[in-house]
Design an enzyme around this catalytic site. Structure first.
Site, PDB file in Angstrom:
ATOM      1  N   GLU A 177       0.849  -1.192   0.000  1.00 36.87           N
ATOM      2  CA  GLU A 177       0.000   0.000   0.000  1.00 36.87           C
ATOM      3  C   GLU A 177       0.886   1.244   0.000  1.00 36.87           C
ATOM      4  O   GLU A 177       1.795   1.367   0.827  1.00 36.87           O
ATOM      5  CB  GLU A 177      -0.921  -0.003   1.231  1.00 36.87           C
ATOM      6  N   GLU A 303     -10.567   4.553   8.961  1.00 37.48           N
ATOM      7  CA  GLU A 303     -10.671   4.251   7.536  1.00 37.48           C
ATOM      8  C   GLU A 303     -11.208   2.840   7.290  1.00 37.48           C
ATOM      9  O   GLU A 303     -10.702   2.092   6.462  1.00 37.48           O
ATOM     10  CB  GLU A 303      -9.316   4.449   6.843  1.00 37.48           C
ATOM     11  N   ARG A 353     -11.110  17.772  10.345  1.00 37.74           N
ATOM     12  CA  ARG A 353     -10.304  16.548  10.468  1.00 37.74           C
ATOM     13  C   ARG A 353      -9.047  16.782  11.306  1.00 37.74           C
ATOM     14  O   ARG A 353      -8.595  15.883  12.012  1.00 37.74           O
ATOM     15  CB  ARG A 353      -9.948  16.047   9.067  1.00 37.74           C
ATOM     16  N   ASP A 382      -2.293  14.370   7.376  1.00 35.72           N
ATOM     17  CA  ASP A 382      -1.817  13.101   6.827  1.00 35.72           C
ATOM     18  C   ASP A 382      -0.571  13.297   5.962  1.00 35.72           C
ATOM     19  O   ASP A 382      -0.658  13.212   4.741  1.00 35.72           O
ATOM     20  CB  ASP A 382      -2.948  12.460   6.009  1.00 35.72           C
ATOM     21  N   GLU A 404       5.092   9.381  14.235  1.00 32.81           N
ATOM     22  CA  GLU A 404       5.132   8.564  13.016  1.00 32.81           C
ATOM     23  C   GLU A 404       5.472   9.446  11.820  1.00 32.81           C
ATOM     24  O   GLU A 404       4.817  10.456  11.571  1.00 32.81           O
ATOM     25  CB  GLU A 404       3.769   7.880  12.813  1.00 32.81           C
ATOM     26  N   GLU A 410       4.150   9.120  -0.275  1.00 37.14           N
ATOM     27  CA  GLU A 410       2.774   9.170  -0.775  1.00 37.14           C
ATOM     28  C   GLU A 410       2.400  10.557  -1.289  1.00 37.14           C
ATOM     29  O   GLU A 410       1.867  10.692  -2.391  1.00 37.14           O
ATOM     30  CB  GLU A 410       1.823   8.733   0.344  1.00 37.14           C
ATOM     31  N   GLU A 539       7.819  21.541  -2.051  1.00 39.50           N
ATOM     32  CA  GLU A 539       6.765  22.388  -1.475  1.00 39.50           C
ATOM     33  C   GLU A 539       6.469  23.577  -2.390  1.00 39.50           C
ATOM     34  O   GLU A 539       5.316  23.978  -2.562  1.00 39.50           O
ATOM     35  CB  GLU A 539       7.220  22.883  -0.102  1.00 39.50           C
ATOM     36  N   TRP A 569     -13.547  13.256   2.579  1.00 40.50           N
ATOM     37  CA  TRP A 569     -12.335  12.979   3.341  1.00 40.50           C
ATOM     38  C   TRP A 569     -11.905  14.091   4.300  1.00 40.50           C
ATOM     39  O   TRP A 569     -10.922  13.960   5.031  1.00 40.50           O
ATOM     40  CB  TRP A 569     -11.173  12.674   2.378  1.00 40.50           C
TER      41      TRP A 569
END
Ligand code: GCV
Length: 709
Positions: A177, A303, A353, A382, A404, A410, A539, A569
């Site tokens: 993933e 999720e 969120r 995220d 983390e 991603e 960025e 989302w």
């Protein structure tokens, strides 16, 4: 079909050349234990190539005289291992165990050099192994001038690489993933991949950058992966056997509903006695097979993954049930804080969120067992290219917290773009939530934050977790330069105060050996220049000023400014004809700024003090709003997008020069060239789509009249 590339796996930061200095010396290894044997074998391998010698005297061999006298250039010794050569013995008395009240710890080591002998001492075998890789990093300098005594201990006890590898091939996500480096090194199509050399080499690389644990499967646990805990445990044990000689412990991502999903119980309620007994039995079986098993990682109620909420129970109830099952064996639960409503109505402006992890978890502070680590993504959303630090990291003093990071790129170019994340992670680790001079994020997760850290077990710290960017690709990480991200994650977990650019140079020095005829300075300088500012370059041409999520939905590659704007989302930028950004203030917005302690609660709240790079994360402003930099928001959008592409053009130009000079392996050069071409194409697409979008929304032309479509 042949790709024209050699098939041998790239050695990453451990090419044989990195062992030249050790391999051409006379080394004594003193001590007993599997990891001491690894040290001996590593040195022996280097000596076979470079002509040195190694003598191994196990601790039991105390009485035989003479052999320990040498002469030796390098001595590795466990504190209790018996007689040493005279010079080394004197140093050992000075720096070894007993010289400090709390010793060197389970992984620490001390190094010094005097009178032509370099000495590495440790209390435990793992310390000697880390000492070995320290000497490798020093290279010839380990055998030059005297080295004053220095003790090295890891800042964080838990330094874990999390693999999002699927056991079965997922219909959408594939074998890994969010993986951008081919297949999994552990699994292929539901079965173990059975490539022991690859896994062993990987463990060696991890140990050499300072890691000590890994998970072997994705946090989204489906299909066969659920059974790794039960009838497929042998597959996990086989990996554990391969990585153990490098001091790496295996952890497993588990399905919270496993007893139910496997059809063994009608429920997975964490307060149900049968469920609790099921987990106790499962844990006992794991430890019977893998005595040094690390523990479970859990993504629950997130999720679509099952969790305790289904039974009306809290995250603490869920985590503690697993913790109780693991506690008799010393195992740890990594419980992820990545919990939010992924079925939000975009029309609902009150739900934010960014608030979710704090709102879910801070009421539970102090309620987790001591062997639970709450694993917190470094930002509240995220892994966007720019986010503020998650306020959860400053709000749970009585909980063991881990931070983390995501090495798998991603949202940062998917290993097609150069994006060295060391500076980003270093900023997070150095961030001082209570203001300058106070504890940092690094000290919170290391468990050394002092008064702010409470007394509920938090003092142990939860350490650092990084999501792996590795696959079965020849270069491990697809883009050869993405190796640097895994390397720096390990080095920062060991020593968070390291300068990420110094770590970059260290990685360059180890990984790239210029050809004998080449110009090493040109090579080093070019590599440094390509990577050092690459995070900020990325960025510059993607989403501006912390607003995030302008990526294509689904695969998250490439620009799609409104791709997530009207989705479920919770990732919106709210651009209209007047302005852009998310109002997260207490005064008029979602109140997210209030989740920070002072001074940040106020710094983020007010336009006057909010840092430019996070402006649109915290505020909705008109396009003509003037930044601290003096530019308007709209002009900043245009300028940075143009500048970002220019920087990529320059990267391409520099890399071509390296190729012309023949300074690196042609296959590696070709791989990077191909990736840079895609980076340039993609950066131009980002520039043009983002600029055009904002020109059309705002109607404000570029002050410099450059081409916008
Ligand atoms: C493993 C993001 C990713 C998911 C990932 C998730 C997580 O949402 O897109 O692929 O799932 O983070 O961290 O659990």
């Amino acid at each position: 079909m042949s790709t024209g590339e050699p098939t041998r796996t790239h050695p990453a930061w451990l090419p044989v050349e990195a062992f030249r200095a050790i391999g051409s010396r006379r080394t004594l290894v003193r001590g007993t234990g599997a990891l001491v044997d690894t040290v001996r074998d590593e040195v022996a391998g280097a000596c076979a190539r470079f002509g040195g010698t190694v003598t191994h005297l196990p601790a039991e061999q105390r009485q035989r005289t003479g052999e320990h006298d040498g002469p030796y250039d390098l001595v590795f010794a466990l504190g209790t291992a018996g007689p040493l050569p005279a010079g080394a013995a004197a140093l050992a008395a000075e720096i070894g165990p007993g010289s400090e009240p709390d010793g060197l710890g389970p992984e620490g080591f001390a190094v010094a050099r005097r009178d032509g002998v370099s000495v590495v001492l440790a209390d435990e075998p793992a310390g000697l192994l880390h000492g070995l890789f320290h000497v490798v990093r020093l290279g010839a300098a380990a055998f030059g001038a005297d080295i004053a005594v220095r003790r090295h201990r890891p800042a964080m006890r838990l330094r874990l690489v999390s693999h999002w590898d699927n056991v079965d091939v997922h219909p959408v996500m594939g074998q890994v993933e969010r993986g951008y480096a081919g297949g999994s090194i552990f699994w292929r199509d539901g079965a173990p991949r059975r490539d022991p050399d690859r896994v062993r080499d990987y463990a060696r690389l991890l140990a050499a950058c300072g890691m000590n644990a890994l998970t072997v499967n994705n946090v989204n646990v489906h299909g066969t992966a659920t059974r790794l805990l039960t009838d497929r445990l042998d597959d996990v044990a086989a990996i554990a056997d391969l990585v153990r000689p490098y001091g790496i412990r295996v952890h497993l991502s588990v399905n919270f509903a496993a007893p139910f999903v496997l059809g063994e119980l009608p429920s997975a309620d964490p307060l149900d006695d049968d469920v609790r007994a099921w987990w106790c039995k499962a844990a006992a079986q794991v430890y019977e097979r893998i005595p040094d098993f690390g523990g479970f990682m859990v993504k629950a109620d997130s999720e679509g993954q099952p969790g305790p909420a289904r039974y009306g129970r809290s995250h603490a109830d869920g985590a503690n049930m697993l913790a109780d099952a693991l506690a008799p064996f010393g195992g740890i639960v990594h419980w992820r804080a990545f919990v939010y409503n992924h079925r939000q109505d975009w029309r609902d402006r009150s739900t934010d969120r960014a608030r979710a992890a704090y709102d879910h978890f801070t009421p539970l502070d102090g309620r987790f067992r001591e062997n639970v680590v709450l694993q917190v993504k470094h930002g509240p959303m995220d892994f966007q290219v720019r986010e503020p630090v998650s306020p959860v990291l400053a709000a749970m003093p009585n909980t063991r917290l881990a931070v983390e990071f995501q090495a798998t790129q991603e949202y940062t170019g998917q290993q097609r773009h150069v994006c060295y994340l060391g500076p980003c992670w270093s900023e997070v680790l150095r961030f001082a939530p209570w203001g300058p001079g106070g504890p940092t994020v690094a000290s919170v997760v290391a468990g050394s934050a002092g008064d702010g850290a409470g007394d509920g077990g938090a003092s142990a710290g939860g350490g650092l977790v990084v999501v792996s960017n590795v696959g079965d690709d020849r270069y491990w990480t697809g883009h050869p330069f993405a190796q640097a991200n895994l390397y720096v994650a390990g080095r920062l977990a060991w020593a968070p105060d390291l300068d990420p650019l110094a770590v970059l140079d260290e990685w360059i020095e180890l990984t790239f050996t210029p050809s004998a005829t080449g110009d090493p300075e040109l090579l080093r300088g070019t590599l440094h220049a390509l990577l050092d500012d690459s995070w900020r370059t990325y960025e510059r041409y993607t989403a501006p000023l912390g607003v995030g999520f302008m990526v294509a939905p689904g695969d998250h590659y490439g620009p799609d400014v409104d791709g997530y704007e009207y989705s479920r989302w919770g990732t919106y930028h709210f651009a209209d004809r007047y302005g852009v950004g998310v109002d997260r203030t207490r005064a008029t917005g979602t109140g997210f700024t209030g989740q920070y302690p002072q001074p940040w609660a106020d710094r983020y709240e007010f336009l006057e003090t909010c840092p430019d790079e996070l402006l649109l994360f915290f505020h909705h402003v008109p396009y003509q709003h003037v930044l601290h930099s003096g530019s308007t928001v709209i002009q900043h959008v245009y300028d940075t997008r143009f500048a970002g592409v220019e920087q990529v053009v320059e990267m391409v130009r520099r890399w071509q020069r390296i190729g012309t000079a023949g300074l690196v392996d042609p296959a590696l050069h070709a791989r990077v060239t191909e990736r840079l071409a895609e980076q340039l194409r993609s950066a131009e697409e980002w520039r043009d789509k983002v600029n055009t979008y904002f020109l059309r929304k705002s109607g404000v032309p570029d002050a410099h009249g450059r081409r916008i479509y």
